[in-house]
Structure formats: C-alpha cells, structure tokens
Design a protein around this motif. Structure first.
Motif, PDB file in Angstrom:
ATOM      1  N   UNK A 236       0.847  -1.204   0.000  1.00  0.00           N
ATOM      2  CA  UNK A 236       0.000   0.000   0.000  1.00  0.00           C
ATOM      3  C   UNK A 236       0.881   1.252   0.000  1.00  0.00           C
ATOM      4  N   UNK A 237       1.919   1.234   0.809  1.00  0.00           N
ATOM      5  CA  UNK A 237       2.834   2.366   0.890  1.00  0.00           C
ATOM      6  C   UNK A 237       3.514   2.621  -0.459  1.00  0.00           C
ATOM      7  N   UNK A 238       4.035   1.561  -1.062  1.00  0.00           N
ATOM      8  CA  UNK A 238       4.719   1.687  -2.351  1.00  0.00           C
ATOM      9  C   UNK A 238       3.755   2.169  -3.435  1.00  0.00           C
ATOM     10  N   UNK A 239       2.540   1.608  -3.438  1.00  0.00           N
ATOM     11  CA  UNK A 239       1.555   2.041  -4.447  1.00  0.00           C
ATOM     12  C   UNK A 239       1.192   3.511  -4.265  1.00  0.00           C
ATOM     13  N   UNK A 240       1.013   3.930  -3.019  1.00  0.00           N
ATOM     14  CA  UNK A 240       0.665   5.321  -2.743  1.00  0.00           C
ATOM     15  C   UNK A 240       1.796   6.255  -3.184  1.00  0.00           C
ATOM     16  N   UNK A 241       3.029   5.887  -2.854  1.00  0.00           N
ATOM     17  CA  UNK A 241       4.173   6.694  -3.276  1.00  0.00           C
ATOM     18  C   UNK A 241       4.303   6.740  -4.797  1.00  0.00           C
ATOM     19  N   UNK A 242       4.135   5.592  -5.439  1.00  0.00           N
ATOM     20  CA  UNK A 242       4.261   5.531  -6.899  1.00  0.00           C
ATOM     21  C   UNK A 242       3.207   6.417  -7.561  1.00  0.00           C
ATOM     22  N   UNK A 243       1.986   6.321  -7.097  1.00  0.00           N
ATOM     23  CA  UNK A 243       0.901   7.136  -7.665  1.00  0.00           C
ATOM     24  C   UNK A 243       1.203   8.624  -7.518  1.00  0.00           C
ATOM     25  N   UNK A 244       1.664   9.020  -6.352  1.00  0.00           N
ATOM     26  CA  UNK A 244       1.992  10.422  -6.117  1.00  0.00           C
ATOM     27  C   UNK A 244       3.205  10.850  -6.948  1.00  0.00           C
ATOM     28  N   UNK A 245       4.185   9.964  -7.081  1.00  0.00           N
ATOM     29  CA  UNK A 245       5.376  10.280  -7.866  1.00  0.00           C
ATOM     30  C   UNK A 245       5.032  10.473  -9.335  1.00  0.00           C
ATOM     31  N   UNK A 246       4.151   9.629  -9.878  1.00  0.00           N
ATOM     32  CA  UNK A 246       3.724   9.780 -11.274  1.00  0.00           C
ATOM     33  C   UNK A 246       3.081  11.153 -11.470  1.00  0.00           C
ATOM     34  N   UNK A 247       2.192  11.530 -10.552  1.00  0.00           N
ATOM     35  CA  UNK A 247       1.529  12.832 -10.666  1.00  0.00           C
ATOM     36  C   UNK A 247       2.545  13.965 -10.568  1.00  0.00           C
ATOM     37  N   UNK A 248       3.494  13.819  -9.671  1.00  0.00           N
ATOM     38  CA  UNK A 248       4.549  14.825  -9.505  1.00  0.00           C
ATOM     39  C   UNK A 248       5.363  14.978 -10.795  1.00  0.00           C
ATOM     40  N   UNK A 249       5.737  13.855 -11.400  1.00  0.00           N
ATOM     41  CA  UNK A 249       6.526  13.879 -12.645  1.00  0.00           C
ATOM     42  C   UNK A 249       5.731  14.551 -13.765  1.00  0.00           C
ATOM     43  N   UNK A 250       4.473  14.238 -13.888  1.00  0.00           N
ATOM     44  CA  UNK A 250       3.638  14.849 -14.931  1.00  0.00           C
ATOM     45  C   UNK A 250       3.513  16.354 -14.703  1.00  0.00           C
ATOM     46  N   UNK A 251       3.325  16.749 -13.449  1.00  0.00           N
ATOM     47  CA  UNK A 251       3.209  18.181 -13.131  1.00  0.00           C
ATOM     48  C   UNK A 251       4.517  18.931 -13.424  1.00  0.00           C
ATOM     49  N   UNK A 252       5.640  18.300 -13.104  1.00  0.00           N
ATOM     50  CA  UNK A 252       6.942  18.939 -13.307  1.00  0.00           C
ATOM     51  C   UNK A 252       7.414  18.861 -14.761  1.00  0.00           C
ATOM     52  N   UNK A 253       6.983  17.817 -15.462  1.00  0.00           N
ATOM     53  CA  UNK A 253       7.419  17.587 -16.849  1.00  0.00           C
ATOM     54  C   UNK A 253       6.213  17.246 -17.724  1.00  0.00           C
ATOM     55  N   UNK A 254       5.462  18.244 -18.141  1.00  0.00           N
ATOM     56  CA  UNK A 254       4.255  17.981 -18.927  1.00  0.00           C
ATOM     57  C   UNK A 254       4.484  17.128 -20.175  1.00  0.00           C
ATOM     58  N   UNK A 255       5.743  17.077 -20.656  1.00  0.00           N
ATOM     59  CA  UNK A 255       6.036  16.256 -21.831  1.00  0.00           C
ATOM     60  C   UNK A 255       5.798  14.768 -21.547  1.00  0.00           C
ATOM     61  N   UNK A 256       5.759  14.381 -20.268  1.00  0.00           N
ATOM     62  CA  UNK A 256       5.526  12.985 -19.892  1.00  0.00           C
ATOM     63  C   UNK A 256       4.041  12.665 -19.684  1.00  0.00           C
ATOM     64  N   UNK A 257       3.175  13.623 -19.923  1.00  0.00           N
ATOM     65  CA  UNK A 257       1.740  13.420 -19.655  1.00  0.00           C
ATOM     66  C   UNK A 257       1.165  12.217 -20.395  1.00  0.00           C
ATOM     67  N   UNK A 258       1.658  11.944 -21.586  1.00  0.00           N
ATOM     68  CA  UNK A 258       1.136  10.817 -22.372  1.00  0.00           C
ATOM     69  C   UNK A 258       2.006   9.566 -22.277  1.00  0.00           C
ATOM     70  N   UNK A 259       2.988   9.589 -21.390  1.00  0.00           N
ATOM     71  CA  UNK A 259       3.899   8.437 -21.257  1.00  0.00           C
ATOM     72  C   UNK A 259       3.170   7.250 -20.640  1.00  0.00           C
ATOM     73  N   UNK A 260       3.679   6.071 -20.946  1.00  0.00           N
ATOM     74  CA  UNK A 260       3.122   4.832 -20.392  1.00  0.00           C
ATOM     75  C   UNK A 260       3.854   4.521 -19.084  1.00  0.00           C
ATOM     76  N   UNK A 261       3.206   4.810 -17.963  1.00  0.00           N
ATOM     77  CA  UNK A 261       3.834   4.620 -16.664  1.00  0.00           C
ATOM     78  C   UNK A 261       3.723   3.176 -16.176  1.00  0.00           C
ATOM     79  N   UNK A 262       3.178   2.297 -16.998  1.00  0.00           N
ATOM     80  CA  UNK A 262       3.142   0.873 -16.672  1.00  0.00           C
ATOM     81  C   UNK A 262       4.394   0.152 -17.169  1.00  0.00           C
ATOM     82  N   UNK A 263       5.185   0.833 -18.011  1.00  0.00           N
ATOM     83  CA  UNK A 263       6.433   0.242 -18.472  1.00  0.00           C
ATOM     84  C   UNK A 263       7.493   0.460 -17.405  1.00  0.00           C
TER      85      UNK A 263
END
Length: 164
Positions: free
Chosen positions: A58-85
C-alpha cells in the motif's frame, strides 16, 4: 448473486480444507492474493470477493501514484507516457520522485478493510484488505477470514512508513 456460485465456492472450500479459495492464483504472490470466502451478514450467506495485500505494498503504491503525478506536473512532456512500463526517462524521473517523497511523513499508511457494494456481474461483495504483515500466506488469509466472520477482527490504527 447466484446460489450456484455460492455453492460452488462452498464446495471448493470444503474440498480444499480451507475457509477460502484463491480466485486468481496465477496473480498471487507474497505481497497480494485474491480469494473468495463465505460470510454471513444479517442471517444471509454472502460470497466475499477479496483482495488482501501488505501494508508495505500500500505504501509503495501510494508513493508511486503520487510520484507519477509529480513527474507529470513537473514535466508535462511525460503526460502521455506509459507509466506501466519499467524503462524510460519518465520512469527514471518517477524513481527519483519516489526517493524524494519517501522522506516526507505525508505518506504514512495504515491497515484497513473496505467492503464495497456487490458487483453487477454477481461475483460477490468486493472487499479490499490491507494488513501489516511481512507476507501474505495461507495462515494470514485463514486468520483474517476467521476473525472477519466471528467479528473479532481488530484493525491496527497505527500509521507506518517503510524504507524504499
């Protein structure tokens, strides 16, 4: 819900000598399992369609979800990236964000049991269970089912974080 499905699960539990059956054994591992068990609510038997996982997951999933959002906010070029890879510059950025975010106490997690309304397919009542255990074993699942069904289940309200 189909009484046939209920009876099938009861029979499978009896044949296995357990209070539950795994519903997706190929997807189970030490940190998560999907299983079904029978519970009685209001004098009526119900099929419970459960997903049980560790608090660390649960902790890892919560951190990962927040990190993905953080990366998208900081780097809009990654908005369409596949974060499942697992590879790519966007995932390197996620890994860095996870390390940074894990130092923040905001991401503490605690045990919970969440029951949702029965699904439309009639496969039972979905229930998510997050427990502070090192790994999910048959014994952990048996203990959960017993305590859930007899009303003795106690959820530890302590919040925790984990080292990444």
């Amino acid at each position: 819900m189909s009484s046939k499905l209920l009876n099938n699960v009861k029979s499978a539990c009896q044949a296995a000598g357990k209070s539950f059956i795994y519903s997706s054994p190929e997807e189970n591992d030490d940190s998560q399992v999907q299983f079904q068990f029978i519970s009685t609510k209001g004098g009526e038997e119900k099929l419970m369609d459960a997903f049980l996982y560790t608090l660390e997951m649960e902790y890892v999933m919560k951190l990962h979800e927040e990190a993905v959002q953080h990366v998208i906010n900081e780097n809009p070029k990654f908005a369409d990236a596949d974060f499942d890879t697992m590879d790519g510059p966007h995932m390197d950025a996620v890994d860095e964000a996870i390390v940074t975010l894990s130092k923040d106490d905001t991401y503490d997690v605690g045990e919970f049991v969440e029951e949702r309304p029965e699904d439309e397919e009639g496969n039972g009542t979905p229930i998510d269970i997050c427990l502070h255990v090192a790994e999910v074993t048959d014994e952990v699942v048996e203990k959960f089912v017993k305590e859930y069904n007899d009303g003795s289940l106690k959820i530890d309200e302590t919040v925790r974080s984990f080292d990444i």
